[in-house]
Motif scaffolding. Structure first.
Motif, mmCIF file in Angstrom:
data_model
loop_
_atom_site.group_PDB
_atom_site.id
_atom_site.type_symbol
_atom_site.label_atom_id
_atom_site.label_comp_id
_atom_site.label_asym_id
_atom_site.label_seq_id
_atom_site.Cartn_x
_atom_site.Cartn_y
_atom_site.Cartn_z
ATOM 1 N N ARG A 33 0.833 -1.190 0.000
ATOM 2 C CA ARG A 33 0.000 0.000 0.000
ATOM 3 C C ARG A 33 0.871 1.245 0.000
ATOM 4 N NH1 ARG A 33 -2.889 -2.183 4.497
ATOM 5 N NH2 ARG A 33 -2.650 -0.183 5.502
ATOM 6 N N ASN A 34 0.395 2.255 -0.661
ATOM 7 C CA ASN A 34 1.173 3.478 -0.840
ATOM 8 C C ASN A 34 0.783 4.483 0.248
ATOM 9 O OD1 ASN A 34 2.642 5.539 -1.779
ATOM 10 N ND2 ASN A 34 1.695 5.641 -3.807
ATOM 11 N N ASP A 35 1.229 4.191 1.487
ATOM 12 C CA ASP A 35 0.888 5.101 2.575
ATOM 13 C C ASP A 35 2.010 5.111 3.605
ATOM 14 O OD1 ASP A 35 0.667 2.793 4.109
ATOM 15 O OD2 ASP A 35 -1.507 2.703 3.909
ATOM 16 N N THR A 81 1.968 3.841 6.689
ATOM 17 C CA THR A 81 1.856 2.832 7.730
ATOM 18 C C THR A 81 3.227 2.222 8.040
ATOM 19 O OG1 THR A 81 -0.232 2.265 6.672
ATOM 20 C CG2 THR A 81 0.542 0.806 8.426
ATOM 21 N N PRO A 82 3.580 2.058 9.320
ATOM 22 C CA PRO A 82 4.857 1.430 9.646
ATOM 23 C C PRO A 82 4.938 0.016 9.068
ATOM 24 C CG PRO A 82 3.832 2.376 11.605
ATOM 25 C CD PRO A 82 2.811 2.430 10.507
ATOM 26 N N VAL A 83 6.149 -0.416 8.766
ATOM 27 C CA VAL A 83 6.350 -1.739 8.183
ATOM 28 C C VAL A 83 7.017 -2.635 9.214
ATOM 29 C CG1 VAL A 83 7.479 -3.026 6.347
ATOM 30 C CG2 VAL A 83 6.539 -0.768 5.876
ATOM 31 N N LEU A 130 9.175 0.337 -0.784
ATOM 32 C CA LEU A 130 7.953 -0.030 -0.062
ATOM 33 C C LEU A 130 6.835 0.981 -0.323
ATOM 34 C CD1 LEU A 130 9.603 -1.161 3.291
ATOM 35 C CD2 LEU A 130 8.557 -2.645 1.567
ATOM 36 N N GLU A 131 7.199 2.243 -0.449
ATOM 37 C CA GLU A 131 6.194 3.294 -0.672
ATOM 38 C C GLU A 131 5.593 3.249 -2.074
ATOM 39 O OE1 GLU A 131 8.543 6.334 2.284
ATOM 40 O OE2 GLU A 131 8.265 6.926 0.192
ATOM 41 N N ARG A 184 6.222 -8.740 -2.897
ATOM 42 C CA ARG A 184 6.522 -8.796 -1.460
ATOM 43 C C ARG A 184 8.026 -8.696 -1.250
ATOM 44 N NH1 ARG A 184 5.076 -13.451 -3.266
ATOM 45 N NH2 ARG A 184 2.917 -12.992 -2.860
#
Lengths: 118, 118
Positions: B2-4, B6-8, B49-50, B79
């Motif tokens: 997801r493009n937000d 949120t911590p990974v 990731l972003e 992934r």
């Protein structure tokens, strides 16, 4: 993979880093699963090619390391590929048992995931 | 992916080398083919990731490098896995076009071979 003294085409093209190491990706030939990444120096690559089993160089112990020596989880080498920059190896193997010391088949058993709360 | 913001989970566990880099194996998700090995720093992993596309760190040019920027041969990230030592990434992707600048699908298109005369 013959166990003799025949020269190996491509070996002299390989580029080692400033520690004399080259990263080696290990992939299971039959399934395509990526099992682990480890490092080889010239000597461990030579032993790998001679014996048909993977040998690595342990950066922490600073010594050659025959994969599966204590666990019996050896890797039988099908072929060794190298990349366009000649600075990475891809070793395709038949894995006996599992590759990871945790008991997982592959060392890559965890995923980076977005948190549930996001 | 997801493009937000949120911590990974897992990102803070990763171990970078003394240059601030971590090796990233790139594998095509559908075929299992290993495509390439490149290096990421914290910033290129964050962008990967972003954006859901691979970003690497070029050791020779010393800059962030969005894969496929000029060729259009981008890698869509399915992934990102990490290994038991948390010092190597395995990025599973959908490869648009080919991965290697030579035009080969994979950078690992050459094999170390015993000489014919042996």
């Amino acid at each position: 993979m013959r166990n003799d003294e025949t020269p190996v085409d491509g070996v002299d093209d390989l580029k080692y880093d400033d520690r004399g190491l080259i990263p080696a990706i290990v992939q299971e030939e039959s399934s395509g699963q990526v099992l682990m990444l480890a490092y080889m120096n010239r000597e461990s690559l030579a032993r790998t090619l001679e014996t048909g089993r993977t040998w690595f160089y342990s950066r922490s112990r600073q010594e050659l390391w025959p994969k599966g020596e204590t666990s019996g989880h050896v890797q039988r080498v099908a072929r060794v590929l190298y990349d366009c920059d000649a600075d990475t190896l891809l070793v395709q193997v038949e894995q006996v048992g599992v590759a990871c010391h945790t008991g997982e088949m592959s060392c890559f058993y965890r995923e980076l995931r977005r948190g549930e709360g996001g």
